[in-house]
Design an enzyme around this catalytic site. Sequence first.
Site, PDB file in Angstrom:
ATOM      1  N   GLU A  45      10.602  49.150   0.645  1.00 15.88           N
ATOM      2  CA  GLU A  45      11.352  47.920   0.938  1.00 15.88           C
ATOM      3  C   GLU A  45      12.548  48.263   1.817  1.00 15.88           C
ATOM      4  OE1 GLU A  45      14.455  44.948  -1.331  1.00 15.88           O
ATOM      5  OE2 GLU A  45      12.782  45.730  -2.518  1.00 15.88           O
ATOM      6  N   ARG A  49      20.242  44.733   5.396  1.00 16.36           N
ATOM      7  CA  ARG A  49      21.693  44.869   5.263  1.00 16.36           C
ATOM      8  C   ARG A  49      22.321  45.561   6.471  1.00 16.36           C
ATOM      9  NH1 ARG A  49      21.684  47.177  -0.954  1.00 16.36           N
ATOM     10  NH2 ARG A  49      20.225  45.621  -1.788  1.00 16.36           N
ATOM     11  N   THR A  73      16.465  41.734   0.912  1.00 13.12           N
ATOM     12  CA  THR A  73      17.673  40.949   1.207  1.00 13.12           C
ATOM     13  C   THR A  73      17.360  39.835   2.205  1.00 13.12           C
ATOM     14  OG1 THR A  73      18.813  43.099   1.049  1.00 13.12           O
ATOM     15  CG2 THR A  73      20.165  41.184   1.463  1.00 13.12           C
ATOM     16  N   LYS A 133      11.157  39.441  -9.358  1.00  9.80           N
ATOM     17  CA  LYS A 133      12.003  40.627  -9.427  1.00  9.80           C
ATOM     18  C   LYS A 133      13.123  40.374 -10.419  1.00  9.80           C
ATOM     19  CE  LYS A 133      15.131  41.538  -6.129  1.00  9.80           C
ATOM     20  NZ  LYS A 133      15.862  42.108  -4.978  1.00  9.80           N
TER      21      LYS A 133
END
Length: 213
Positions: A45, A49, A73, A133
């Site tokens: 993943e 960011r 994100t 999640k």
Amino acid sequence: MTFPLSRLVEAAKAAPIVPVLVVEEVAHAAPLAKALEDGGLTIAEVTLRTPAGLAVIEAMKTAAPGLQVGAGTVLNAADVKGSLDAGADFLVSPGMSPGLLSALGDNRRLMIPGVVTPSEAMARHEEGFDLLKLFPASIAGGVPALKAFAGPLPHLRFMPTGGIGAKDAGDYLALPNVLAVGGSWIATGEDVLHGNWANISVKARDALRLAKV
């Protein structure tokens, strides 16, 4: 109908450890992808960011086509479009908002949204999300919370992330409702910055061993 995340599920059966990556430079993408594959991992993943996030996803997919590379994100419509255009195999968000839900459109089943409470988990499932999640797992109840969820919500599956490390990854993976665990310890920002590719591979192999895969 084919389950959109079926390849992710199959990859998790082989290696249920998902490194959560923060990568500052695109040049690091290819050697990082190969290091993860050399360590036996099948999923990664890449968080959005950093400004390089989308380009890193594309470069990792090119360097390691067999690796399932997702975007983390993911917060808004631009993130959704950019991630899918970059070739992301799945999307991850710390939560869900009306705007993000709308932006996903027909792609919502590629998303793994973060939840904390049973009500959030039930709502996400009603909205069509197949995998959730628990985030941040370490302060959202961790293993005991997921055990408690399994009783009334046995149909839900989770990929917990947040505060999970080598010492407790196996405890999470022992739960029947956990598909995989995400964590940043395998490829830290320092590892990536300094090109510690061999060390990343070693930590990946160690993680799979601890997880008893």
